[in-house]
Design an enzyme around this catalytic site. Structure first.
Site, PDB file in Angstrom:
ATOM      1  CB  THR A 185      -0.975   0.023   1.193  1.00  0.00           C
ATOM      2  OG1 THR A 185      -1.631   1.289   1.208  1.00  0.00           O
ATOM      3  CG2 THR A 185      -0.291  -0.182   2.522  1.00  0.00           C
ATOM      4  CD  GLU A 334      -3.114  -0.379   5.349  1.00  0.00           C
ATOM      5  OE1 GLU A 334      -4.059  -0.294   4.541  1.00  0.00           O
ATOM      6  OE2 GLU A 334      -2.190   0.452   5.406  1.00  0.00           O
ATOM      7  CE  LYS A 443      -7.693   4.838  -2.786  1.00  0.00           C
ATOM      8  NZ  LYS A 443      -8.452   3.852  -2.030  1.00  0.00           N
ATOM      9  CD1 TRP A 448      -3.195   4.288  -1.998  1.00  0.00           C
ATOM     10  CD2 TRP A 448      -4.020   6.264  -1.379  1.00  0.00           C
ATOM     11  NE1 TRP A 448      -4.147   4.060  -1.035  1.00  0.00           N
ATOM     12  CE2 TRP A 448      -4.677   5.256  -0.640  1.00  0.00           C
ATOM     13  CE3 TRP A 448      -4.380   7.598  -1.155  1.00  0.00           C
ATOM     14  CZ2 TRP A 448      -5.655   5.535   0.297  1.00  0.00           C
ATOM     15  CZ3 TRP A 448      -5.365   7.870  -0.214  1.00  0.00           C
ATOM     16  CH2 TRP A 448      -5.993   6.839   0.500  1.00  0.00           C
TER      17      TRP A 448
HETATM   18  P1  AMP Z   1      -6.550   1.401  -0.104  1.00  0.00           P
HETATM   19  O1  AMP Z   1      -5.666   0.865   0.962  1.00  0.00           O
HETATM   20  O2  AMP Z   1      -5.826   1.829  -1.321  1.00  0.00           O
HETATM   21  O3  AMP Z   1      -7.673   0.463  -0.377  1.00  0.00           O
HETATM   22  O4  AMP Z   1      -7.206   2.740   0.432  1.00  0.00           O
HETATM   23  C1  AMP Z   1      -7.948   2.780   1.624  1.00  0.00           C
HETATM   24  C2  AMP Z   1      -8.457   4.185   1.842  1.00  0.00           C
HETATM   25  O5  AMP Z   1      -9.344   4.555   0.778  1.00  0.00           O
HETATM   26  C3  AMP Z   1      -9.241   4.385   3.089  1.00  0.00           C
HETATM   27  O6  AMP Z   1      -8.414   4.561   4.228  1.00  0.00           O
HETATM   28  C4  AMP Z   1     -10.045   5.633   2.753  1.00  0.00           C
HETATM   29  O7  AMP Z   1      -9.263   6.812   2.891  1.00  0.00           O
HETATM   30  C5  AMP Z   1     -10.342   5.426   1.275  1.00  0.00           C
HETATM   31  N1  AMP Z   1     -11.663   4.789   1.092  1.00  0.00           N
HETATM   32  C6  AMP Z   1     -11.932   3.494   0.805  1.00  0.00           C
HETATM   33  N2  AMP Z   1     -13.256   3.292   0.667  1.00  0.00           N
HETATM   34  C7  AMP Z   1     -13.860   4.478   0.884  1.00  0.00           C
HETATM   35  C8  AMP Z   1     -15.221   4.931   0.900  1.00  0.00           C
HETATM   36  N3  AMP Z   1     -16.248   4.133   0.637  1.00  0.00           N
HETATM   37  N4  AMP Z   1     -15.432   6.236   1.191  1.00  0.00           N
HETATM   38  C9  AMP Z   1     -14.417   7.088   1.459  1.00  0.00           C
HETATM   39  N5  AMP Z   1     -13.132   6.723   1.444  1.00  0.00           N
HETATM   40  C10 AMP Z   1     -12.842   5.437   1.156  1.00  0.00           C
END
Ligand code: AMP
Length: 548
Positions: A185, A334, A443, A448
Site C-alpha cells: 500500500t 490493511e 486518491k 494513491w
Molecule cells: P486502499 O488501501 O488503497 O484500499 O485505500 C484505503 C483508503 O481509501 C481508506 O483509508 C479511505 O481513505 C479510502 N476509502 C476506501 N473506501 C472508501 C469509501 N467508501 N469512502 C471514502 N473513502 C474510502
C-alpha cells in the site's frame, strides 16, 4: 473443555476444490490481451491451478516463497491466485500503475523470485529487470506463439509452463495461518508497505462477502469484476465467488464505459464492483448513447462502490436509470478490505428514495468480525452521535497486525486497534461516515498520490522555496492534486517549467493539475505545513481540468 468438532483448516485450496466439485460448470469468462475472449469454468480453473502449482514447484518455488504478478483481470491471473496460495507460496499482486522505481522497490522488498506479467507490461519488465535483486524468472501470461523476444532472465510462456505441470497434483495441508497473498500500500508516506494476508483471514473475509448483509454474493450471481485484481485482491471477490459458486466475468484491462456495458449485457451480469471513476465513465457512456440503448437488457441488481467516497450522483443514477442498489463499502488494503458495508436496516424499509440515498451515502455499518471506533485528540473514544468526528480505528481477524517485515502486533496500539488515518463520525445506527483524512495523500481514480513526494520534488527545483500539495475535488477522478508554491525571493518560475521538471521523476498521472503561486504558506507552531488551513483556503476552488 474443548469442543469435539473437526478442525479442518480454512484454506484457499478448499475454496477452489469446493467450486470445482459443486459449481464446476459455472463459467469464468475473460477478456485477454488484444481483446480475445476465453470461456473457462471453475472445474477448469481448478485443474489448471493444480497443474500450475506443480509446474511452479518444478521451477523451485517452495512454501513461503513470493511469486509476483503484474496482471489484469483474467482467468490466468485467477489460476495464479489459487495455484500460488494453494501450494503454500505467497501471491504478490503488484499495481502496474505505480512509477517503475516504486515497482522495482516493491519487488525487491518482497524478495519475489518469479514475476508473472501480462504482455502489456513487457516494456516495463525489461526497463526494471536490471534493478531487480531477487527475481530469477519471468513468466509471460500468454500462449507460446505470443511470447515476445525479450532480454529477461529465465523468460518462459505461461501456457508452456502449465503443460509441464502434473495434473494429479494434490494441495498440501497447510496451517490456516500460513501467508497466502500480499499487497503493498502506498496510502501512507514513505516507502510502500506490504500487507500479508493469511489463508484463514482470506476465507473468513470470503464468508463476509457472501453473507446477505455483507455483499450478498451468491450462486445466482454473475459478477463483473471491474476492480483490478491488484487492488486488495479485487476486494476478495475472486475467492468469495468460488465459495458461493458465482459466475465470474474478468474484463481484462479495458474498463471503459462501452466495454463494461457490453460485457454486462452479453454475460448477464447481476453484480459488479468498482471505484467511483469507473462508474462515472459507465454513466457517461449510457448518457451519450441513451437513444440507442435498451437499458432493460441489463440484469444488473447490485453494485459495490468503494475505494473512495461514492458520489451521490452515482447512487442516484444507478437506482433511477437501472433500478440497481449501490452498496457503498469502506475498507483498506490493511483490512482485506471489507470493514463497513452499506446495507439497510428494517427502519429504512419505507423511506422515500431521497432519504434512502442519504443512508447509502454513508460508508456503511461494521460487519461481523470487524470492530470500528472513533477516537478524539486525547485518545478518548467518542460517542456515536452522528456529530463528533474522530480518528477511525479498526480491529478484527482480517485486519493486519503488522506490516511485512515488522514484528507481529507492531501496527496496533495497546488495545489492539489499527489507526486508519481516516477521520469519521458514527451515527446512532452505527453507520460510519468518512469526513476527512489525516494521512497526507490524495486518491485519484482509486489510486494513491503522495502529496509529500510531490512537495519534495517541487522544492527540488532551484527556484522554489516551499511547496505544498493538497487534493481538490474533481468530478471525474474524485480528487486531483493542486500544487501551491512559494518561489525563492527574487526568482520567477512558471507552472510549465515546474511541471516539466517534475514530469521526469513521477508517473504522468501524479502530476499536479494546476500550480498556484503564493507569498507564503500557513504553518503550525512547530513549523509544519498547516494543511487544514490550506484546504480551507482553497475550499470551493475549481481546478481548470475539471469539466463539471
Ligand atoms: P486502499 O488501501 O488503497 O484500499 O485505500 C484505503 C483508503 O481509501 C481508506 O483509508 C479511505 O481513505 C479510502 N476509502 C476506501 N473506501 C472508501 C469509501 N467508501 N469512502 C471514502 N473513502 C474510502
Amino acid at each position: 473443555m474443548l469442543g469435539l468438532m473437526q478442525s479442518k483448516p480454512l484454506l484457499i485450496s478448499g475454496l477452489i476444490e469446493h467450486a470445482a466439485a459443486n459449481h464446476g460448470d459455472v463459467e469464468v469468462v475473460s477478456t485477454l490481451h488484444g481483446g480475445e475472449q476465453r470461456r473457462s469454468n471453475w472445474r477448469t480453473v481448478h485443474q489448471r491451478a493444480r497443474r500450475l502449482a506443480s509446474a511452479l514447484g518444478g521451477l523451485g518455488v517452495a512454501q513461503g516463497d513470493r511469486v509476483a504478478t503484474l496482471a489484469w483481470n483474467t482467468d490466468r491471473h485467477l489460476e495464479l491466485y489459487y495455484a500460488v496460495a494453494g501450494m503454500g507460496a505467497v501471491l504478490h499482486t503488484v499495481n502496474p500503475r505505480l512509477f517503475p522505481e516504486q515497482i522495482a522497490y516493491i519487488l525487491n522488498h518482497a524478495e519475489d523470485g518469479i514475476v508473472c506479467f501480462d504482455l502489456d507490461f513487457a516494456g516495463l519488465m525489461t526497463q526494471i529487470a536490471p534493478q531487480l535483486t531477487t527475481v530469477k524468472r519471468f513468466v509471460a501470461l500468454c500462449r507460446p506463439d505470443q511470447l515476445p523476444a525479450l532480454e529477461l532472465p529465465g523468460l518462459c510462456c505461461y501456457e508452456d509452463l502449465l503443460e509441464q505441470g502434473d495434473p494429479g497434483f494434490q494441495w498440501p495441508l497447510l496451517d490456516e495461518n500460513t501467508a497466502s497473498s500480499m499487497c503493498y500500500t502506498s496510502g501512507t508516506t514513505g516507502h510502500p508497505k506490504g500487507v500479508l494476508y493469511s489463508h484463514r483471514s482470506t476465507v473468513l473475509h470470503s464468508f463476509t462477502a457472501c453473507a446477505t448483509d455483507g455483499l450478498g454474493l451468491n450462486a445466482r450471481d454473475a459478477v463483473l469484476l471491474a476492480v483490478p485484481m491488484f487492488h486488495v485482491n479485487a476486494w476478495g471477490v475472486p475467492y468469495a465467488s468460488a465459495m458461493c459458486g458465482a459466475k465470474l466475468v474478468l474484463p481484462g484491462s479495458n474498463l471503459s464505459g462501452d466495454k463494461l456495458y457490453a460485457t454486462m449485457r452479453d454475460e448477464g451480469c447481476t453484480f459488479s464492483l468498482g471505484v467511483p471513476t469507473v462508474w462515472l465513465g459507465f454513466f457517461q457512456y449510457i448518457e451519450q448513447h441513451r437513444a440507442s440503448l435498451d437499458l432493460s437488457e441489463l440484469r444488473l441488481k447490485r453494485v459495490v462502490v468503494g475505494g473512495s467516497a461514492a458520489p451521490r450522483a452515482i447512487i442516484e443514477r444507478f437506482e433511477q436509470l437501472l433500478g440497481v442498489y449501490v452498496i457503498q463499502a469502506w475498507g483498506m488494503t490493511e483490512t482485506s478490505p471489507l470493514a463497513t458495508i452499506g446495507n439497510l436496516l428494517p427502519k429504512h424499509g419505507g423511506l422515500p428514495l431521497d432519504e434512502r440515498f442519504d443512508v447509502q451515502c454513508r460508508q456503511g455499518r461494521p460487519i461481523y468480525g470487524v470492530e470500528v471506533e472513533i477516537f478524539g485528540a486525547e485518545g478518548q473514544a467518542l460517542p456515536h452521535d452522528g456529530q463528533q468526528m474522530g480518528e477511525l480505528r479498526v480491529r478484527g481477524p482480517w485486519v493486519l497486525s503488522a506490516y511485512y517485515g515488522s514484528a507481529a502486533g507492531s501496527a496496533l496500539d495497546a488495545q489492539g486497534w489499527f489507526s486508519t488515518g481516516d477521520v469519521a463520525l458514527i451515527d446512532p445506527d452505527g453507520y460510519v461516515q468518512i469526513t476527512d483524512r489525516s494521512k497526507d495523500v490524495i486518491k485519484s481514480g482509486g489510486e494513491w498520490i503522495s502529496s509529500i513526494d510531490l512537495e519534495n520534488l517541487a522544492v527540488g527545483h532551484p527556484k522554489v522555496r516551499e511547496a505544498a500539495v493538497i487534493g481538490l475535488p474533481h468530478s471525474k477522478w474524485q480528487e486531483r492534486p493542486l500544487l501551491i508554491v512559494v518561489p525563492k525571493s527574487g526568482e520567477q518560475v512558471d507552472a510549465t517549467e515546474l511541471l516539466e521538471f517534475m514530469k521526469e521523476r513521477v508517473a504522468r498521472w501524479w502530476l499536479p493539475d494546476e500550480v498556484v503561486f503564493v507569498d507564503e504558506l500557513p504553518h503550525t507552531a512547530t513549523g509544519k505545513l498547516l494543511k487544514t488551513k490550506l484546504r480551507e483556503q482553497f475550499r470551493g476552488y475549481r481546478l481548470v481540468t475539471d469539466p463539471a
